[in-house]
Design a protein around this motif. Structure first.
Motif, PDB file in Angstrom:
ATOM      1  N   PHE A  39    -115.526  11.411  23.222  1.00 58.16           N
ATOM      2  CA  PHE A  39    -115.883  10.762  23.615  1.00 58.16           C
ATOM      3  C   PHE A  39    -115.210   9.809  25.042  1.00 58.16           C
ATOM      4  O   PHE A  39    -114.255   9.214  24.839  1.00 58.16           O
ATOM      5  CB  PHE A  39    -115.811   9.476  22.661  1.00 58.16           C
ATOM      6  CG  PHE A  39    -116.384   9.572  21.463  1.00 58.16           C
ATOM      7  CD1 PHE A  39    -117.836   9.220  21.086  1.00 58.16           C
ATOM      8  CD2 PHE A  39    -116.140  10.741  20.425  1.00 58.16           C
ATOM      9  CE1 PHE A  39    -118.387   9.804  19.903  1.00 58.16           C
ATOM     10  CE2 PHE A  39    -116.463  10.996  18.995  1.00 58.16           C
ATOM     11  CZ  PHE A  39    -117.530  10.171  19.112  1.00 58.16           C
ATOM     12  N   LYS A  57    -111.630   9.780  23.170  1.00 56.85           N
ATOM     13  CA  LYS A  57    -110.907   9.956  21.834  1.00 56.85           C
ATOM     14  C   LYS A  57    -110.185  11.445  21.772  1.00 56.85           C
ATOM     15  O   LYS A  57    -109.133  11.560  20.873  1.00 56.85           O
ATOM     16  CB  LYS A  57    -112.137   9.857  20.982  1.00 56.85           C
ATOM     17  CG  LYS A  57    -111.940   9.459  19.036  1.00 56.85           C
ATOM     18  CD  LYS A  57    -112.682   9.468  18.069  1.00 56.85           C
ATOM     19  CE  LYS A  57    -111.963   9.876  16.822  1.00 56.85           C
ATOM     20  NZ  LYS A  57    -113.468   8.970  16.115  1.00 56.85           N
ATOM     21  N   TYR A  58    -111.102  12.263  22.080  1.00 51.27           N
ATOM     22  CA  TYR A  58    -110.746  13.411  22.513  1.00 51.27           C
ATOM     23  C   TYR A  58    -110.182  14.037  23.533  1.00 51.27           C
ATOM     24  O   TYR A  58    -110.730  12.839  24.609  1.00 51.27           O
ATOM     25  CB  TYR A  58    -111.451  14.993  21.700  1.00 51.27           C
ATOM     26  CG  TYR A  58    -111.126  13.704  20.073  1.00 51.27           C
ATOM     27  CD1 TYR A  58    -109.902  14.140  19.135  1.00 51.27           C
ATOM     28  CD2 TYR A  58    -112.659  13.670  19.733  1.00 51.27           C
ATOM     29  CE1 TYR A  58    -110.425  13.545  17.715  1.00 51.27           C
ATOM     30  CE2 TYR A  58    -112.436  13.451  18.563  1.00 51.27           C
ATOM     31  CZ  TYR A  58    -111.339  13.511  17.618  1.00 51.27           C
ATOM     32  OH  TYR A  58    -111.732  12.864  16.446  1.00 51.27           O
TER      33      TYR A  58
END
Length: 264
Positions: free
Chosen positions: A174, A237-238
């Motif tokens: 994301f 998100k990562y």
């Protein structure tokens, strides 16, 4: 009788004192003579004008001499100034000529580099749109962790240069932020929600975005591309780090050279 005698004696004493009995004109004449003897012809002429002695017969020869010397000095100064101006003008002309030659040589070298880089660039022509898309030849049709530059040409007009950042893997990160570092340079970019594109197929996912390349970023990319450790980080998100391959770095340099060549 004694008073009259005393007055006569006093007058005699006063007229015997140094400087007494001299008029203002006499004092100015003496100063003018001194100025001429000292080579201060300009001051002598100025004092003669101020004191109204320009036509005085007693110092006329001195003033003529002073005028001749002053005229000679002014002509010498003017000649020296003219020579200095000529030297300055010639130096400026040579600098302008050198800049022109340097610019010409730089342009010829840039054109040569652009034509050489073109051999390693793919040109995909669209007949319907009458446009051509340029990008590095080593780029895959289905990208996998890639970074590359591209631009289009339509009707003789060249589009802005763009840079594409691509992540692929078996899980979404994301991505929303881009960081590219190398050679002491750093490029950061935070994308909007709509800028990042995503797709997936057969268990593999792709996330990518395309960013316009400004002149400042172009200069940064040239430096970053020289660093074997240049690294791209895509995070959200990562996050995922990707060390640019030599083919990536070489392609960045080639595309910049070719783009400048196409711009003329």
């Amino acid at each position: 009788m004694r008073v009259a005698l005393g007055v006569l004696l006093l007058i005699g004493v006063l007229t015997g004192l140094p400087g007494c009995g001299k008029s203002e004109e006499d004092v100015n004449r003496e100063k003018i003579r001194q100025f001429v003897e000292q080579g201060k012809d300009g001051r002598a002429l100025a004092l003669a004008r101020l004191s109204g002695l320009e036509t005085d017969r007693d110092i006329a020869p001195l003033l003529e001499k002073a005028q001749a010397e002053e005229t000679k000095r002014l002509k010498a100064a003017e000649s020296k100034l003219a020579a200095a101006r000529m030297r300055t003008a010639e130096a400026e002309r040579q600098q302008v000529e050198k800049r022109r030659e340097d610019q010409k040589s730089a342009k010829e070298q840039a054109d040569k580099d652009g034509r050489e880089a073109e051999r390693r660039i793919s040109a995909k022509h669209d007949k319907i749109e009458n446009s051509t898309l340029y990008r590095p030849k080593h780029i895959n049709n289905i990208a996998k962790n890639e970074i590359y530059l591209f631009f289009a040409e339509q009707g003789g007009r060249v589009s802005p240069l763009m840079i594409s950042f691509m992540y692929s893997g078996d899980g979404w990160i994301f991505a929303q932020e881009i960081t590219l570092v190398g050679g002491g340079e750093r490029f950061d970019y935070r994308a909007s929600r709509t800028e990042v594109k995503r797709d997936n197929d057969g268990g593999e996912v792709w996330e990518w975005l395309e960013v316009p390349v400004s002149a400042a970023l172009m200069n940064k990319l040239e430096i970053i591309a020289k660093d074997p450790g240049a690294t791209l980080r895509m995070s959200g998100k990562y996050r995922h780090d990707y060390v640019l391959r030599k083919s990536d770095r070489d392609a960045i340099v080639d595309m910049i050279k070719f783009y400048r060549y196409k711009l003329g």
